[in-house]
Write a protein that holds these residues in place. Structure first.
Motif, short mmCIF file in Angstrom:
data_model
loop_
_atom_site.label_atom_id
_atom_site.label_comp_id
_atom_site.label_asym_id
_atom_site.label_seq_id
_atom_site.Cartn_x
_atom_site.Cartn_y
_atom_site.Cartn_z
N THR A 235 -42.77 74.01 -22.11
CA THR A 235 -43.27 75.38 -22.06
C THR A 235 -42.66 76.07 -20.86
N GLY A 236 -42.76 77.37 -20.82
CA GLY A 236 -42.12 78.12 -19.75
C GLY A 236 -43.04 78.33 -18.56
N LEU A 237 -42.46 78.34 -17.37
CA LEU A 237 -43.19 78.65 -16.15
C LEU A 237 -43.75 80.06 -16.25
N ALA A 238 -45.03 80.21 -15.95
CA ALA A 238 -45.69 81.51 -16.07
C ALA A 238 -45.56 82.33 -14.78
N GLU A 239 -45.82 83.62 -14.90
CA GLU A 239 -45.58 84.57 -13.80
C GLU A 239 -46.46 84.29 -12.58
N GLN A 240 -47.77 84.18 -12.77
CA GLN A 240 -48.66 83.97 -11.61
C GLN A 240 -48.35 82.66 -10.89
N PRO A 241 -48.24 81.54 -11.61
CA PRO A 241 -47.87 80.30 -10.92
C PRO A 241 -46.53 80.41 -10.19
N PHE A 242 -45.56 81.09 -10.80
CA PHE A 242 -44.25 81.25 -10.17
C PHE A 242 -44.39 81.92 -8.80
N ARG A 243 -45.15 83.00 -8.74
CA ARG A 243 -45.31 83.72 -7.48
C ARG A 243 -46.04 82.87 -6.45
N ILE A 244 -47.04 82.12 -6.88
CA ILE A 244 -47.77 81.24 -5.96
C ILE A 244 -46.85 80.15 -5.43
N LEU A 245 -46.07 79.56 -6.31
CA LEU A 245 -45.15 78.50 -5.88
C LEU A 245 -44.09 79.04 -4.93
N GLN A 246 -43.59 80.23 -5.20
CA GLN A 246 -42.63 80.83 -4.29
C GLN A 246 -43.21 80.99 -2.89
N ALA A 247 -44.49 81.35 -2.82
CA ALA A 247 -45.13 81.60 -1.54
C ALA A 247 -45.56 80.34 -0.82
N GLY A 248 -45.86 79.26 -1.58
CA GLY A 248 -46.50 78.14 -0.91
C GLY A 248 -46.01 76.74 -1.21
N ALA A 249 -45.21 76.55 -2.26
CA ALA A 249 -44.71 75.20 -2.56
C ALA A 249 -43.54 74.85 -1.65
N SER A 250 -43.33 73.57 -1.43
CA SER A 250 -42.23 73.12 -0.59
C SER A 250 -40.92 73.05 -1.36
N GLU A 251 -41.01 72.66 -2.65
CA GLU A 251 -39.77 72.42 -3.39
C GLU A 251 -40.10 72.19 -4.87
N ILE A 252 -39.09 72.38 -5.71
CA ILE A 252 -39.13 71.92 -7.10
C ILE A 252 -37.91 71.04 -7.31
N VAL A 253 -38.13 69.84 -7.83
CA VAL A 253 -37.02 68.92 -8.08
C VAL A 253 -37.03 68.51 -9.55
N THR A 254 -35.90 68.02 -10.03
CA THR A 254 -35.78 67.60 -11.43
C THR A 254 -35.45 66.12 -11.52
N VAL A 255 -35.81 65.53 -12.66
CA VAL A 255 -35.57 64.11 -12.90
C VAL A 255 -34.98 63.90 -14.28
N SER A 256 -34.29 62.80 -14.47
CA SER A 256 -33.64 62.48 -15.73
C SER A 256 -34.63 61.95 -16.76
N GLU A 257 -34.24 62.00 -18.02
CA GLU A 257 -35.05 61.43 -19.09
C GLU A 257 -35.24 59.92 -18.91
N ALA A 258 -34.17 59.25 -18.50
CA ALA A 258 -34.26 57.80 -18.29
C ALA A 258 -35.27 57.47 -17.20
N ALA A 259 -35.30 58.27 -16.14
CA ALA A 259 -36.23 58.03 -15.04
C ALA A 259 -37.67 58.27 -15.49
N ILE A 260 -37.89 59.27 -16.34
CA ILE A 260 -39.23 59.55 -16.85
C ILE A 260 -39.76 58.34 -17.63
N VAL A 261 -38.92 57.81 -18.51
CA VAL A 261 -39.34 56.66 -19.31
C VAL A 261 -39.57 55.44 -18.42
N ALA A 262 -38.68 55.22 -17.46
CA ALA A 262 -38.83 54.08 -16.55
C ALA A 262 -40.11 54.20 -15.73
N ALA A 263 -40.41 55.42 -15.27
CA ALA A 263 -41.62 55.64 -14.49
C ALA A 263 -42.87 55.40 -15.34
N MET A 264 -42.84 55.86 -16.56
CA MET A 264 -43.96 55.66 -17.47
C MET A 264 -44.20 54.18 -17.71
#
Length: 319
Positions: A235-264
């Motif tokens: 699903t798509g990132l929504a407007e209100q969360p986007f603005r909150i994250l811009q103001a207060g989150a430290s970072e957004i990072v991405t992970v591979s499909e293989a890593a998701i399955v391995a983590a699960m």
């Protein structure tokens, strides 16, 4: 939004929804701590009502409605977990919930919506089709839109996860959460800021559904083009969360499909609990070394445990 003032007291939100949710446990593992070189604390929202954190935001939304609004019901489009949570919250208040879901949603999530009495409508598996189908039902019924993330009542409900977590585990250096629409990640930011805590919040996203990461980089909301095993994040990132994250989150990072399955798999094997692919995404960032965790106290939100057990990602071909 930069100072996060004006948000409803999270303690009041918790009081409003206390009858409708669980206070979920936090699990630890010496094995996973040793692997990471850090102290990891797993907040088990997979044990939440309806099997995901979405029960918090949905309950806060439904029980914040006026009598006049509630009488016309609620509606949403959802990949599954929010729809089930809204159906349940509506049932608790005795009102109608219209749930639009893509026709490729896991069967178990469709069944859950029906079990809680939601009126389910299936649509083509595109974000645009979901929005159009939902808008049509709202026009026909007068129902109130309960967006899965783009509403302060939803965000505030999800923020109670952070309130609980920091009560259970004080002095966390960092909390990791998956990001789709952004309700949980932004709720955690609101919680940390309004509680005046120094705990960082980092959102984690699949590389193959990276609209939040791209939005973070460009400063402009980007359209979603998801192709990931983590169906809860399609699903798509929504407007209100986007603005909150811009103001207060430290970072957004991405992970591979293989890593998701391995983590699960690792969570299933070591913690002995069922989590869905979306919930494994934050731990995947630790496995892939996408964030610095050495000697830190790390909170990991396991957001849900709803999946089709006949289609586990390590025994079926990844989409």
């Amino acid at each position: 939004m930069e100072n996060f003032k004006g948000w409803e007291d999270l303690h009041l939100v918790r009081t409003r929804i206390d009858h409708a949710i669980h206070r979920t446990p936090v699990l630890t593992s010496e094995t996973l701590n040793k692997d990471a070189g850090a102290k990891l604390f797993f907040k088990c929202e997979n044990f939440q009502k309806t099997g995901s954190f979405k029960a918090r935001g949905a309950a806060n939304f439904v029980f914040s409605l006026s009598q006049e609004e509630a009488a016309k019901g609620v509606a949403t489009h959802s990949s599954g977990n929010h729809g089930a949570a809204l159906a349940r919250a509506a049932a608790l208040r005795g009102i109608t919930a219209h749930i639009i879901m893509p026709n490729n949603s896991p069967a178990t999530k469709q069944e859950t919506v029906r079990r809680y009495g939601g009126k389910l409508t299936l649509c083509d598996p595109t974000y645009e089709a979901r929005k159009l189908a939902c808008a049509k039902i709202i026009q026909e019924t007068g129902a109130t839109l309960a967006h899965s993330a783009d509403d302060y009542r939803i965000i505030g409900g999800q923020g109670t996860t952070g309130l609980e977590f920091t009560e259970q585990v004080p002095d966390l250096d960092l909390i990791l959460a998956p990001i789709g629409g952004g309700g949980m990640a932004s709720g955690l930011v609101v919680a940390m800021k309004t509680l005046n805590l120094r705990t960082e919040v980092i959102a984690v996203e699949p590389e193959q559904a990276d609209d939040a990461f791209q939005s973070w980089k460009t400063g402009v909301l980007q359209p979603p083009e998801p192709n990931t095993v983590a169906d809860g994040l399609r699903t798509g990132l929504a407007e209100q969360p986007f603005r909150i994250l811009q103001a207060g989150a430290s970072e957004i990072v991405t992970v591979s499909e293989a890593a998701i399955v391995a983590a699960m798999q690792r969570i299933w094997k070591v913690l002995k609990i069922v989590v869905e692919p979306s919930a494994a995404v934050p731990y995947a960032a630790i496995l892939e070394g996408k964030i610095t965790v050495q000697n830190r106290r790390i909170g990991v939100v396991l957001t849900g445990g709803n999946l089709d057990l006949t289609k586990l990602p390590w025994v079926t071909q990844l989409v």
